[in-house]
Design an enzyme around this catalytic site. Structure first.
Site, PDB file in Angstrom:
ATOM      1  CG  HIS A   1      27.608  24.028  69.942  1.00 44.10           C
ATOM      2  ND1 HIS A   1      26.859  23.564  71.010  1.00 44.10           N
ATOM      3  CD2 HIS A   1      26.711  24.402  68.995  1.00 44.10           C
ATOM      4  CE1 HIS A   1      25.586  23.644  70.718  1.00 44.10           C
ATOM      5  NE2 HIS A   1      25.458  24.159  69.511  1.00 44.10           N
TER       6      HIS A   1
ATOM      7  CG  ASP B   1      31.439  19.263  68.149  1.00 42.69           C
ATOM      8  OD1 ASP B   1      30.823  18.627  67.271  1.00 42.69           O
ATOM      9  OD2 ASP B   1      30.989  20.301  68.670  1.00 42.69           O
TER      10      ASP B   1
ATOM     11  CD  GLN C   1      27.925  22.850  62.206  1.00 43.68           C
ATOM     12  OE1 GLN C   1      27.804  23.060  61.001  1.00 43.68           O
ATOM     13  NE2 GLN C   1      26.894  22.924  63.035  1.00 43.68           N
TER      14      GLN C   1
ATOM     15  CE  LYS D   1      24.523  20.485  64.361  1.00 49.93           C
ATOM     16  NZ  LYS D   1      23.672  21.666  64.185  1.00 49.93           N
TER      17      LYS D   1
ATOM     18  CB  CYS E   1      25.005  27.122  70.778  1.00 50.28           C
ATOM     19  SG  CYS E   1      23.243  26.834  70.990  1.00 50.28           S
TER      20      CYS E   1
END
Length: 408
Positions: free
Chosen positions: A125, A202, A205, A228, A366
């Site tokens: 991202h 990261d 997700q 999220k 993104c």
């Protein structure tokens, strides 16, 4: 489905799902962008303002004590949720992007020097690319990029070639927001540590799809967002090993992050407060704890089973459509399907689906470098959450066929 959860009753917990869009029942397949919120999370936010609105840590009165107790209770809950050893390793931020920037501006500025190398991947991202580009430009460092394979997996053999004694940091996602690919971050961490590099993951997700244990991963930093994870926007988490947080300088100055202030000298608080200047998004932090309770009450077995059904049935249906190509076909992926149809622009397709009540994402998500790699402008992305149903996937496929007929 599963015998343990009534999906109809589950959907009743999400008020936003029970509406019509353009005259059609809403089918919300944009969950990789943000998930919808259960009533318990919504109530948690309103209860804060109705019952115990007060600033935290600074008051001796009743409301301040309740607010502080719930705020710090959420911190400890998040510690347990991701398997951190200490609640001091949990730093509240405004989201994943803020957490990554915090590391870049503190650990990065202190530890990255001219000629050092930072490794990211092609599928990152923008939030896990741009902060490192900015740091590299400032410090004279070099950004290296892990390529992806045709089926949307990281090329680990090429990653191993990139690692060397100049590598200071590896920053990769746990799950790709564009492809759904689940990356082998445990192996990446191990290989990076052997080369003497630190690792930031990261996890934006990942945390709503499967259990994460940062101690088992042995990552140095792990970042994710509340929105999220069925929680509110504007709140996120940076996990950092306490030894690193202790060494990192503060980023923002103000209240809460100080131990003592004088015009001669200011001394700083200990982690995590050193990185939490000013009044935080108190109700969002507390509500994120409530969102985690919601997920834990459902259980990972149900979440996995639900996602598997939706991903497999939708993928099977899409593969029968002539001219349709799915990007991201790894065996290890979450409920994300990005696709294109020959001769059809993704924005046109997204617009026609919206007219039929189906919400999907269109564009580059993104991840412009990823789609540049595949030589496409972007895709249509359908992404699933625990409240989605096979009935909704059938409506999506029907709406998709109708849209294609209108566009071709």
């Amino acid at each position: 489905m599963t015998d343990t959860v009534d999906i109809a009753a589950l959907r009743q917990q999400f008020p936003i799902l029970h509406q019509r869009v353009n005259g059609q029942p809403l089918v919300y397949f944009d969950n990789a962008a943000t998930t919808q919120k259960p009533q318990s999370v919504i109530d948690c936010i309103t209860d804060y303002y109705k019952l115990y609105n007060a600033n935290i840590h600074r008051g001796a009165h009743y409301l301040a004590n309740i607010s502080t107790e719930k705020f710090e209770g959420a911190r400890d809950q998040i510690r347990r949720f991701i398997g951190a050893s200490l609640k001091e390793e949990i730093v509240f931020t405004s989201g994943t992007t803020d957490a990554i920037n915090l590391v870049a501006q503190t650990w990065g500025r202190k530890n990255v020097s001219p000629g050092d190398e930072i490794i990211v991947s092609t599928m990152e991202h923008h939030s896990n690319i741009v902060p490192w580009q900015m740091l590299a430009e400032e410090k004279g460092a070099v950004l290296r990029v892990i390529p992806v394979t045709a089926n949307g997996e990281l090329d680990i053999s090429e990653f191993e070639k990139l690692l060397n004694n100049k590598t200071k940091l590896v920053a990769v996602n746990h799950v790709s927001n564009a492809l759904g690919t689940i990356n082998p971050v445990g192996s990446i961490v191990s290989k990076a540590h052997q080369a003497g590099a630190k690792v930031l993951i990261d996890g934006a997700q990942a945390v709503s799809h499967f259990a994460v244990n940062v101690q088992e991963l042995d990552c140095d930093f792990y970042c994710f967002s509340g929105h999220k994870l069925y929680g509110p926007t504007g709140v996120g988490v940076l996990y950092g090993k306490i030894s690193l947080l202790n060494e990192m300088p503060p980023w923002r100055g103000g209240g809460e992050m100080i131990r003592s202030v004088s015009f001669d000298k200011t001394t700083y608080n200990d982690p995590p407060f050193k990185f939490e200047a000013g009044t935080p998004n108190i109700e969002a932090v507390i509500a994120m704890g409530e969102a985690i309770t919601f997920v834990e009450n459902l259980g990972w077995d149900f979440l996995h089973a639900q996602e598997k059904i939706l991903l497999e049935s939708t993928t099977d249906a899409l593969t029968t459509i002539p001219g349709l190509q799915i990007y991201g076909t790894s065996e290890h992926k979450t409920g994300v399907i990005s696709f294109l149809i020959d001769g059809v622009h993704p924005y046109d397709l997204g617009t026609l689906l919206d007219q039929q009540g189906v919400a999907v994402r269109t564009g580059h998500h993104c991840t412009e470098p990823l789609w540049r790699h595949y030589e496409v402008p972007g895709t249509v992305r359908a992404s699933f959450a625990v409240y989605n149903t096979e009935e909704e996937t059938a409506k999506f496929i029907k709406a998709l066929h109708k849209s294609i007929q209108l566009l071709q």
